[in-house]
Design a protein around this motif. Structure first.
Motif, mmCIF file in Angstrom:
data_model
loop_
_atom_site.group_PDB
_atom_site.id
_atom_site.type_symbol
_atom_site.label_atom_id
_atom_site.label_comp_id
_atom_site.label_asym_id
_atom_site.label_seq_id
_atom_site.Cartn_x
_atom_site.Cartn_y
_atom_site.Cartn_z
ATOM 1 N N THR A 53 0.809 -1.222 0.000
ATOM 2 C CA THR A 53 0.000 0.000 0.000
ATOM 3 C C THR A 53 0.844 1.274 0.000
ATOM 4 N N GLY A 54 2.090 1.166 0.448
ATOM 5 C CA GLY A 54 2.952 2.336 0.555
ATOM 6 C C GLY A 54 2.723 3.191 1.777
ATOM 7 N N VAL A 55 1.804 2.800 2.643
ATOM 8 C CA VAL A 55 1.479 3.610 3.821
ATOM 9 C C VAL A 55 2.612 3.514 4.850
ATOM 10 N N LEU A 56 3.060 4.682 5.301
ATOM 11 C CA LEU A 56 4.110 4.739 6.318
ATOM 12 C C LEU A 56 3.659 4.072 7.608
ATOM 13 N N ASP A 57 4.564 3.325 8.228
ATOM 14 C CA ASP A 57 4.324 2.691 9.516
ATOM 15 C C ASP A 57 4.491 3.754 10.595
ATOM 16 N N THR A 58 3.457 4.025 11.338
ATOM 17 C CA THR A 58 3.526 5.065 12.362
ATOM 18 C C THR A 58 4.100 4.571 13.687
ATOM 19 N N VAL A 59 4.255 3.241 13.843
ATOM 20 C CA VAL A 59 4.822 2.695 15.081
ATOM 21 C C VAL A 59 6.335 2.525 14.953
ATOM 22 N N PHE A 60 6.811 2.013 13.832
ATOM 23 C CA PHE A 60 8.240 1.793 13.598
ATOM 24 C C PHE A 60 8.924 3.156 13.448
ATOM 25 N N ASN A 61 9.626 3.570 14.495
ATOM 26 C CA ASN A 61 10.281 4.883 14.488
ATOM 27 C C ASN A 61 11.538 4.825 15.359
ATOM 28 N N PRO A 62 12.588 4.136 14.892
ATOM 29 C CA PRO A 62 13.803 3.972 15.691
ATOM 30 C C PRO A 62 14.583 5.255 15.967
ATOM 31 N N ASN A 63 14.353 6.315 15.171
ATOM 32 C CA ASN A 63 14.931 7.621 15.467
ATOM 33 C C ASN A 63 16.447 7.572 15.637
ATOM 34 N N VAL A 88 22.884 6.156 18.696
ATOM 35 C CA VAL A 88 21.606 5.943 19.382
ATOM 36 C C VAL A 88 20.592 5.538 18.321
ATOM 37 N N ILE A 89 19.865 4.451 18.587
ATOM 38 C CA ILE A 89 18.809 3.995 17.688
ATOM 39 C C ILE A 89 17.835 3.154 18.504
ATOM 40 N N GLY A 90 16.573 3.256 18.205
ATOM 41 C CA GLY A 90 15.573 2.498 18.952
ATOM 42 C C GLY A 90 15.526 2.859 20.419
ATOM 43 N N GLY A 91 15.928 4.100 20.744
ATOM 44 C CA GLY A 91 15.895 4.553 22.128
ATOM 45 C C GLY A 91 17.041 4.050 22.988
ATOM 46 N N ALA A 92 18.040 3.434 22.371
ATOM 47 C CA ALA A 92 19.151 2.870 23.138
ATOM 48 C C ALA A 92 20.491 3.350 22.585
ATOM 49 N N ILE A 94 23.456 2.521 21.024
ATOM 50 C CA ILE A 94 23.950 1.393 20.226
ATOM 51 C C ILE A 94 24.894 1.963 19.177
ATOM 52 N N ASN A 95 26.106 1.456 19.141
ATOM 53 C CA ASN A 95 27.125 1.993 18.255
ATOM 54 C C ASN A 95 27.164 1.305 16.902
ATOM 55 N N ARG A 96 26.510 1.927 15.925
ATOM 56 C CA ARG A 96 26.678 1.714 14.495
ATOM 57 C C ARG A 96 26.136 0.416 13.909
ATOM 58 N N LEU A 97 25.664 -0.529 14.718
ATOM 59 C CA LEU A 97 25.031 -1.735 14.191
ATOM 60 C C LEU A 97 23.968 -2.212 15.176
ATOM 61 N N ALA A 98 22.742 -2.319 14.675
ATOM 62 C CA ALA A 98 21.622 -2.712 15.534
ATOM 63 C C ALA A 98 20.769 -3.756 14.830
ATOM 64 N N ARG A 99 20.073 -4.536 15.613
ATOM 65 C CA ARG A 99 19.026 -5.419 15.108
ATOM 66 C C ARG A 99 17.730 -4.919 15.721
ATOM 67 N N LEU A 100 16.788 -4.509 14.853
ATOM 68 C CA LEU A 100 15.559 -3.873 15.304
ATOM 69 C C LEU A 100 14.345 -4.732 15.005
ATOM 70 N N ASN A 101 13.409 -4.778 15.935
ATOM 71 C CA ASN A 101 12.126 -5.445 15.724
ATOM 72 C C ASN A 101 11.366 -4.673 14.657
ATOM 73 N N ILE A 102 10.916 -5.345 13.620
ATOM 74 C CA ILE A 102 10.272 -4.681 12.486
ATOM 75 C C ILE A 102 8.917 -4.082 12.863
#
Length: 169
Positions: A53-63, A88-92, A94-102
């Protein structure tokens, strides 16, 4: 891209990955909007959207606080590896490599790969996570520019230790 692909309104997209029914974009940008218009969302360097659909996910926001240069979907179909220049990514922290819950954008528990400089590329092959970049160490283990990690934990594996160095002019 399809005509319904969301719009990144500033900056650049460096990497794209598909994880299940979602597409993930990484780069150096801060704002995005659905193709149909509407609300402009703050999305710092990483976002996800529905691939049909192309709709942006409003929950996935690792910032992410720095550029996301590499993305690759994990074998579980529920997470994505992100590499780049962030600390910093996903509120934590984390230096330069992260695994994020989709689904949530939060770091996956149990994965830790403290990389001391930029990650440029990621490949996942047969339960082997290859990381390339300008680093000299991951998790305190000396690796110059190329490393193999355990994709579940981020631990450095001993199977790849090929040091890359800068050529002198």
């Amino acid at each position: 891209p399809a005509d319904f692909t969301p719009h990144v309104l500033d900056g650049e997209v460096w990497s794209v990955a598909q994880v299940g029914s979602k597409m993930v974009l990484g780069g150096a940008y801060t704002r995005a909007q659905n193709a149909s218009g509407g609300t402009i969302l703050t999305r710092n360097r990483i976002l996800a959207f529905n691939r049909t659909t192309g709709v942006l996910d409003t929950v996935f926001n690792p910032n992410a606080n720095g550029t996301v240069r590499a993305l690759i979907g994990a074998a579980d179909g529920q997470s994505v590896y992100a590499g780049g220049q962030f600390t910093v990514i996903g509120g934590a922290g984390i230096n330069r490599l992260a695994r994020l819950n989709i689904n949530t954008g939060l770091p996956v528990p149990g994965f830790s790969a403290n990389v001391n400089n930029v990650v440029w590329d990621l490949k996942l092959v047969n339960n082997r996570l290859f990381v390339a970049g300008a680093f000299t160490a991951i998790n305190g283990v000396s690796r110059q520019g190329l490393a193999e990690l355990d994709p579940a934990t981020g631990a450095v594996r001993n199977t790849v230790n090929v040091p890359f160095t800068k050529a002198k002019a």
